[in-house]
Write a protein that holds these residues in place. Structure first.
Motif, PDB file in Angstrom:
ATOM      1  N   LEU A 102      -0.086 -10.551   2.863  1.00 27.86           N
ATOM      2  CA  LEU A 102       0.870 -10.234   3.947  1.00 27.86           C
ATOM      3  C   LEU A 102       1.364  -8.788   3.862  1.00 27.86           C
ATOM      4  O   LEU A 102       2.083  -8.326   4.742  1.00 27.86           O
ATOM      5  CB  LEU A 102       2.063 -11.191   3.887  1.00 27.86           C
ATOM      6  N   MET A 103       1.008  -8.104   2.767  1.00 29.55           N
ATOM      7  CA  MET A 103       1.459  -6.709   2.590  1.00 29.55           C
ATOM      8  C   MET A 103       0.404  -5.783   3.191  1.00 29.55           C
ATOM      9  O   MET A 103      -0.417  -5.207   2.488  1.00 29.55           O
ATOM     10  CB  MET A 103       1.711  -6.412   1.116  1.00 29.55           C
ATOM     11  N   LYS A 104       0.443  -5.670   4.491  1.00 35.10           N
ATOM     12  CA  LYS A 104      -0.637  -4.966   5.199  1.00 35.10           C
ATOM     13  C   LYS A 104      -0.479  -3.457   5.136  1.00 35.10           C
ATOM     14  O   LYS A 104      -1.411  -2.711   5.391  1.00 35.10           O
ATOM     15  CB  LYS A 104      -0.698  -5.468   6.638  1.00 35.10           C
ATOM     16  N   ASP A 105       0.738  -3.030   4.797  1.00 33.89           N
ATOM     17  CA  ASP A 105       1.000  -1.593   4.759  1.00 33.89           C
ATOM     18  C   ASP A 105       1.555  -1.202   3.388  1.00 33.89           C
ATOM     19  O   ASP A 105       2.510  -0.443   3.280  1.00 33.89           O
ATOM     20  CB  ASP A 105       2.016  -1.274   5.880  1.00 33.89           C
ATOM     21  N   GLY A 106       0.961  -1.755   2.338  1.00 36.32           N
ATOM     22  CA  GLY A 106       1.473  -1.523   0.992  1.00 36.32           C
ATOM     23  C   GLY A 106       2.670  -2.418   0.713  1.00 36.32           C
ATOM     24  O   GLY A 106       3.086  -3.199   1.573  1.00 36.32           O
ATOM     25  N   GLY A 107       3.210  -2.322  -0.491  1.00 36.25           N
ATOM     26  CA  GLY A 107       4.353  -3.163  -0.821  1.00 36.25           C
ATOM     27  C   GLY A 107       4.724  -3.038  -2.288  1.00 36.25           C
ATOM     28  O   GLY A 107       4.165  -2.205  -3.020  1.00 36.25           O
ATOM     29  N   SER A 108       5.677  -3.869  -2.706  1.00 33.87           N
ATOM     30  CA  SER A 108       6.127  -3.831  -4.092  1.00 33.87           C
ATOM     31  C   SER A 108       6.539  -5.235  -4.524  1.00 33.87           C
ATOM     32  O   SER A 108       7.121  -5.986  -3.747  1.00 33.87           O
ATOM     33  CB  SER A 108       7.307  -2.861  -4.222  1.00 33.87           C
ATOM     34  N   MET A 109       6.205  -5.574  -5.778  1.00 37.72           N
ATOM     35  CA  MET A 109       6.544  -6.906  -6.308  1.00 37.72           C
ATOM     36  C   MET A 109       7.157  -6.728  -7.681  1.00 37.72           C
ATOM     37  O   MET A 109       6.742  -5.850  -8.435  1.00 37.72           O
ATOM     38  CB  MET A 109       5.278  -7.748  -6.517  1.00 37.72           C
TER      39      MET A 109
END
Ligand code: NAD
Length: 273
Positions: free
Chosen positions: A143-150
């Protein structure tokens, strides 16, 4: 130390949507992180483990204008599927994920590690406390289509032995190694993956550890800052890692524990205080 906190307001997370997994009550570390994210403008989806917790989690989540409040038992593929599908249907994409989940049988959190860790306890602890991050990260990344952070939450018992922490320390070691492998896999998609290693904080999970009082008082006395770990500091580290402030940081296990992890031998005087 518990309860609602007035975090300074800002817009570091404005326009960002994130899932918060692991709030059980207002002492939960995930609850502090959620408040920090909300204060910085994030839109939030909360998951809770089972119906029994819904009564506690729902009012907390609603107080932060949660857009979704979902049951999600990480031990159930069907439950995970439904929760992530609901997030996808509502938002279409995701910017961040907070994984603050661990569990083991109480009998494993006391006495001898080698004697008290049965096959079932070992397997179940790994499943809920380590594999659940791999599974959540895999689903969230789609669902992180534009990058992301976890981020996930860990404890020093992964690196050193701590009395009674036992099989949970082994699961945390697996969780930290998983964090590095997930970070490697998802880096090319501009998704950063990190762990926060927090010092002892009074929560439901911590209450399950035998001789917890010793754990708290020793950590307080032996740490350079001579104080308990402040969950607000953990939330601050989460903000750094989950926002663009943490650009270029991935695969890291960041300690927020008053410096306890750097101590080889505590000062004699400190232990007498
Ligand atoms: P907590 O009890 O508030 O949170 C633990 C959460 O795990 C709860 O919300 C519980 O519902 C959830 N959980 C357990 N089994 C689950 C399942 N099958 N499906 C979905 N959720 C499930 O305690 P906490 O201390 O806030 O724990 C959060 C994380 O922080 C844990 O990973 C814990 O190991 C870690 N941590 C805690 C401390 C501490 O001293 N409290 C220190 C370092 C790391």
């Amino acid at each position: 130390m518990s309860g609602e906190v007035q975090f300074p307001k800002g817009d570091l997370m404005k326009g960002k949507r994130g899932m918060i997994m692991g709030v059980a009550n207002k002492n939960s570390i995930a609850w502090y992180i959620a408040q920090q994210m909300h204060a910085q403008g994030a839109s939030l989806a909360f998951t809770y483990a089972n119906e029994a917790l819904a009564r506690r989690v729902r009012p907390l989540a609603e107080s932060l204008d949660a857009e979704l409040i979902l049951e999600c038992d990480v031990l159930s593929d069907a439950s995970m599927e439904t929760a992530f599908k609901t997030v996808e249907d509502k938002w279409g994409e995701l910017d961040f994920l907070v994984h603050a989940i661990a569990f083991t049988d109480k009998t494993a959190l006391e006495g001898s590690f080698v004697e008290n860790t049965t096959r079932k306890i070992f397997r179940d602890t790994m499943d809920v406390s380590a594999f659940s991050f791999v599974d959540s990260a895999n689903r969230a990344a789609k669902l992180m289509k534009d990058g992301g952070s976890m981020i996930t939450l860990t404890y020093l018992g992964s690196e050193r032995t701590v009395p009674n922490y036992n099989v949970m320390g082994v699961a945390k070691a697996a969780l930290e190694a998983s964090t590095r492998y997930i970070a490697r896999d998802l880096g090319p998609k501009n998704i950063r993956v990190n762990a926060i290693s927090a010092g002892p904080i009074k929560t439901l999970a911590a209450a399950g550890i035998s001789s917890g009082r010793h754990m708290f008082s020793f950590s307080r006395k032996a740490s350079p800052l001579r104080d308990d770990t402040d969950p607000k500091g953990v939330a601050g580290a989460a903000l750094y890692l989950l926002s663009d402030l943490g650009a270029s940081c991935t695969g890291e296990t960041h300690h927020v524990d008053g410096g306890f992890h750097i101590v080889g031998m505590p000062d004699e005087a400190a232990l007498k205080e």
